[in-house]
Design a protein around this motif. Structure first.
Motif, PDB file in Angstrom:
ATOM      1  N   SER A 125       0.844  -1.188   0.000  1.00 53.58           N
ATOM      2  CA  SER A 125       0.000   0.000   0.000  1.00 53.58           C
ATOM      3  C   SER A 125       0.878   1.236   0.000  1.00 53.58           C
ATOM      4  O   SER A 125       1.944   1.261   0.635  1.00 53.58           O
ATOM      5  CB  SER A 125      -0.929   0.028   1.216  1.00 53.58           C
ATOM      6  N   ALA A 126       0.437   2.258  -0.721  1.00 58.48           N
ATOM      7  CA  ALA A 126       1.203   3.499  -0.762  1.00 58.48           C
ATOM      8  C   ALA A 126       1.125   4.218   0.568  1.00 58.48           C
ATOM      9  O   ALA A 126       2.137   4.685   1.106  1.00 58.48           O
ATOM     10  CB  ALA A 126       0.682   4.396  -1.887  1.00 58.48           C
ATOM     11  N   GLY A 127      -0.084   4.301   1.148  1.00 61.73           N
ATOM     12  CA  GLY A 127      -0.256   5.018   2.405  1.00 61.73           C
ATOM     13  C   GLY A 127      -1.217   4.311   3.331  1.00 61.73           C
ATOM     14  O   GLY A 127      -1.902   3.361   2.945  1.00 61.73           O
ATOM     15  N   GLU A 182      -1.818  10.151  -6.874  1.00 65.68           N
ATOM     16  CA  GLU A 182      -1.469  10.076  -8.300  1.00 65.68           C
ATOM     17  C   GLU A 182      -1.207   8.650  -8.760  1.00 65.68           C
ATOM     18  O   GLU A 182      -1.067   8.387  -9.954  1.00 65.68           O
ATOM     19  CB  GLU A 182      -0.258  10.966  -8.618  1.00 65.68           C
ATOM     20  N   GLY A 183      -1.112   7.690  -7.831  1.00 60.54           N
ATOM     21  CA  GLY A 183      -0.993   6.276  -8.201  1.00 60.54           C
ATOM     22  C   GLY A 183       0.333   5.861  -8.779  1.00 60.54           C
ATOM     23  O   GLY A 183       0.416   4.851  -9.487  1.00 60.54           O
ATOM     24  N   THR A 202      -6.957   3.650  -5.723  1.00 62.76           N
ATOM     25  CA  THR A 202      -7.974   3.879  -4.678  1.00 62.76           C
ATOM     26  C   THR A 202      -8.570   5.267  -4.830  1.00 62.76           C
ATOM     27  O   THR A 202      -8.009   6.146  -5.499  1.00 62.76           O
ATOM     28  CB  THR A 202      -7.391   3.729  -3.257  1.00 62.76           C
ATOM     29  N   SER A 203      -9.691   5.461  -4.177  1.00 64.64           N
ATOM     30  CA  SER A 203     -10.408   6.736  -4.268  1.00 64.64           C
ATOM     31  C   SER A 203      -9.858   7.771  -3.298  1.00 64.64           C
ATOM     32  O   SER A 203     -10.463   8.826  -3.111  1.00 64.64           O
ATOM     33  CB  SER A 203     -11.902   6.506  -4.013  1.00 64.64           C
ATOM     34  N   ILE A 204      -8.700   7.497  -2.693  1.00 61.10           N
ATOM     35  CA  ILE A 204      -8.085   8.405  -1.732  1.00 61.10           C
ATOM     36  C   ILE A 204      -7.342   9.526  -2.460  1.00 61.10           C
ATOM     37  O   ILE A 204      -6.570   9.265  -3.388  1.00 61.10           O
ATOM     38  CB  ILE A 204      -7.095   7.646  -0.817  1.00 61.10           C
ATOM     39  N   GLY A 205      -7.560  10.753  -2.035  1.00 62.98           N
ATOM     40  CA  GLY A 205      -6.828  11.877  -2.626  1.00 62.98           C
ATOM     41  C   GLY A 205      -7.622  13.162  -2.566  1.00 62.98           C
ATOM     42  O   GLY A 205      -8.824  13.162  -2.253  1.00 62.98           O
ATOM     43  N   TYR A 206      -6.952  14.257  -2.865  1.00 63.75           N
ATOM     44  CA  TYR A 206      -7.617  15.563  -2.881  1.00 63.75           C
ATOM     45  C   TYR A 206      -8.469  15.712  -4.144  1.00 63.75           C
ATOM     46  O   TYR A 206      -8.512  14.821  -4.993  1.00 63.75           O
ATOM     47  CB  TYR A 206      -6.570  16.677  -2.781  1.00 63.75           C
ATOM     48  N   GLY A 207      -9.096  16.870  -4.287  1.00 64.45           N
ATOM     49  CA  GLY A 207     -10.106  17.076  -5.320  1.00 64.45           C
ATOM     50  C   GLY A 207      -9.727  16.658  -6.717  1.00 64.45           C
ATOM     51  O   GLY A 207     -10.509  16.015  -7.411  1.00 64.45           O
ATOM     52  N   ALA A 208      -8.519  16.999  -7.157  1.00 65.05           N
ATOM     53  CA  ALA A 208      -8.117  16.698  -8.528  1.00 65.05           C
ATOM     54  C   ALA A 208      -7.809  15.225  -8.757  1.00 65.05           C
ATOM     55  O   ALA A 208      -7.505  14.826  -9.883  1.00 65.05           O
ATOM     56  CB  ALA A 208      -6.902  17.543  -8.920  1.00 65.05           C
ATOM     57  N   PHE A 210     -10.117  13.143  -8.393  1.00 65.56           N
ATOM     58  CA  PHE A 210     -11.410  12.750  -8.967  1.00 65.56           C
ATOM     59  C   PHE A 210     -11.850  11.366  -8.505  1.00 65.56           C
ATOM     60  O   PHE A 210     -12.237  10.516  -9.309  1.00 65.56           O
ATOM     61  CB  PHE A 210     -11.363  12.816 -10.494  1.00 65.56           C
ATOM     62  N   GLY A 211     -11.766  11.139  -7.194  1.00 62.50           N
ATOM     63  CA  GLY A 211     -12.256   9.892  -6.634  1.00 62.50           C
ATOM     64  C   GLY A 211     -11.529   8.655  -7.103  1.00 62.50           C
ATOM     65  O   GLY A 211     -12.107   7.568  -7.153  1.00 62.50           O
ATOM     66  N   GLY A 212     -10.262   8.794  -7.444  1.00 66.14           N
ATOM     67  CA  GLY A 212      -9.457   7.658  -7.884  1.00 66.14           C
ATOM     68  C   GLY A 212      -9.205   7.613  -9.381  1.00 66.14           C
ATOM     69  O   GLY A 212      -8.404   6.804  -9.868  1.00 66.14           O
ATOM     70  N   LEU A 213      -9.866   8.488 -10.131  1.00 71.03           N
ATOM     71  CA  LEU A 213      -9.688   8.481 -11.585  1.00 71.03           C
ATOM     72  C   LEU A 213      -8.264   8.860 -11.974  1.00 71.03           C
ATOM     73  O   LEU A 213      -7.685   8.280 -12.914  1.00 71.03           O
ATOM     74  CB  LEU A 213     -10.680   9.443 -12.237  1.00 71.03           C
ATOM     75  N   ALA A 214      -7.662   9.809 -11.258  1.00 67.51           N
ATOM     76  CA  ALA A 214      -6.289  10.204 -11.571  1.00 67.51           C
ATOM     77  C   ALA A 214      -5.332   9.030 -11.401  1.00 67.51           C
ATOM     78  O   ALA A 214      -4.467   8.768 -12.248  1.00 67.51           O
ATOM     79  CB  ALA A 214      -5.863  11.372 -10.686  1.00 67.51           C
ATOM     80  N   ALA A 215      -5.466   8.293 -10.281  1.00 67.85           N
ATOM     81  CA  ALA A 215      -4.610   7.129 -10.053  1.00 67.85           C
ATOM     82  C   ALA A 215      -4.866   6.046 -11.096  1.00 67.85           C
ATOM     83  O   ALA A 215      -3.924   5.407 -11.583  1.00 67.85           O
ATOM     84  CB  ALA A 215      -4.858   6.575  -8.648  1.00 67.85           C
ATOM     85  N   LEU A 216      -6.114   5.844 -11.450  1.00 67.39           N
ATOM     86  CA  LEU A 216      -6.454   4.853 -12.475  1.00 67.39           C
ATOM     87  C   LEU A 216      -5.782   5.179 -13.800  1.00 67.39           C
ATOM     88  O   LEU A 216      -5.171   4.314 -14.443  1.00 67.39           O
ATOM     89  CB  LEU A 216      -7.974   4.798 -12.648  1.00 67.39           C
TER      90      LEU A 216
END
Length: 251
Positions: A125-127, A182-183, A202-208, A210-216
């Motif tokens: 896990s990252a965090g 950022e994944g 995962t859906s963890i992160g600040y606003g940008a 986007f609920g995990g879309l950025a990491a995906l």
């Protein structure tokens, strides 16, 4: 009922009216026990190597308990994902051997019929905020017959934490990497090991984020070779995929 169909088929086989190959083929097509609100697939283990898993989210505690009791009565290991303590209390009243992992949000009732794969899965896990998804993956991988190594809080913001554990990661047959924000962790890990890497955004992160879309998207666009990506927060799916890989060790 399912039991009657199985008994009839077994008697036909013993009497020589049905060949073994036909028995196995017919067993694979027995689909369900109808509970009205759910159709329990008792023979998924024959087709896929693991019994039907109960996705708890959206089900009432009574529905989960009813499905779990029918799976257990058929001799199957029970795994409930995305659940809570209230549901666990309902299930454990019927199945006292039930074990609840609050962090993973899972309930397990082991029937002991799942053979070990002989494989080892490392879950990174990252965090700490990614731990619910990582634990879902770890619990699932263990229940499915794998040896599991947990390596948590090794994200790229403190990359020395990962570099100090690379040899441990390399001992695994499959590596599951769980990361939000950022994944980037999945790309870094895949560049360090010669094992299949299953990335879980995962859906963890600040606003940008986007609920995990950025990491995906980061994981899908990785330039590191050997990465497969599952859906956002899908620790279960990552462990199931890892198990299909580790089972190949026995072939």
């Amino acid at each position: 009922m399912m039991e009657n169909k199985l008994k009839e088929l077994l008697e036909a086989y013993k009497a020589g009216r049905v060949e073994l190959e036909a028995v196995m083929e017919r067993l694979k097509t027995f689909r369900e026990e109808d509970l009205g609100f759910a159709k329990v697939d008792h023979h998924r283990v024959l087709r896929n190597g693991f019994p039907e898993v109960i996705f708890g989210q959206g089900k009432t505690k009574e529905q989960v308990a009813a499905i779990a009791s029918r799976l257990a009565a058929a001799g199957s290991t029970v795994l409930v994902t995305r659940t809570n303590r209230e549901v666990y209390q309902e299930v454990s009243a019927i199945l006292p051997a039930a074990e609840f992992n609050e962090l993973a949000r899972t309930i397990v009732v082991s029937a002991g019929e799942i053979p070990p794969t002989g494989g080892k899965v490392a879950v990174l896990s990252a965090g700490t905020a990614d731990l619910p998804v990582a634990e879902e993956a770890a619990v699932t991988a263990a229940v499915m017959g794998n040896e599991v190594e947990r390596i948590y809080d090794v994200g790229v913001a403190g990359i020395h934490r990962l570099l100090g554990r690379v040899e441990l990661v390399r001992r695994a047959d499959v590596v599951i990497v769980v990361a939000g924000m950022e994944g980037a962790l999945a790309s870094v890990v895949a560049g360090l090991v010669d094992r299949p890497v299953i990335a879980v955004p995962t859906s963890i992160g600040y606003g940008a984020s986007f609920g995990g879309l950025a990491a995906l998207l980061t994981m899908l666009n990785s330039c590191a070779a050997g990465i497969g990506v599952v859906n956002i927060d899908n620790g279960f799916g990552a462990a199931a995929l890892a198990t299909t890989i580790t089972r190949l060790k026995k072939v």
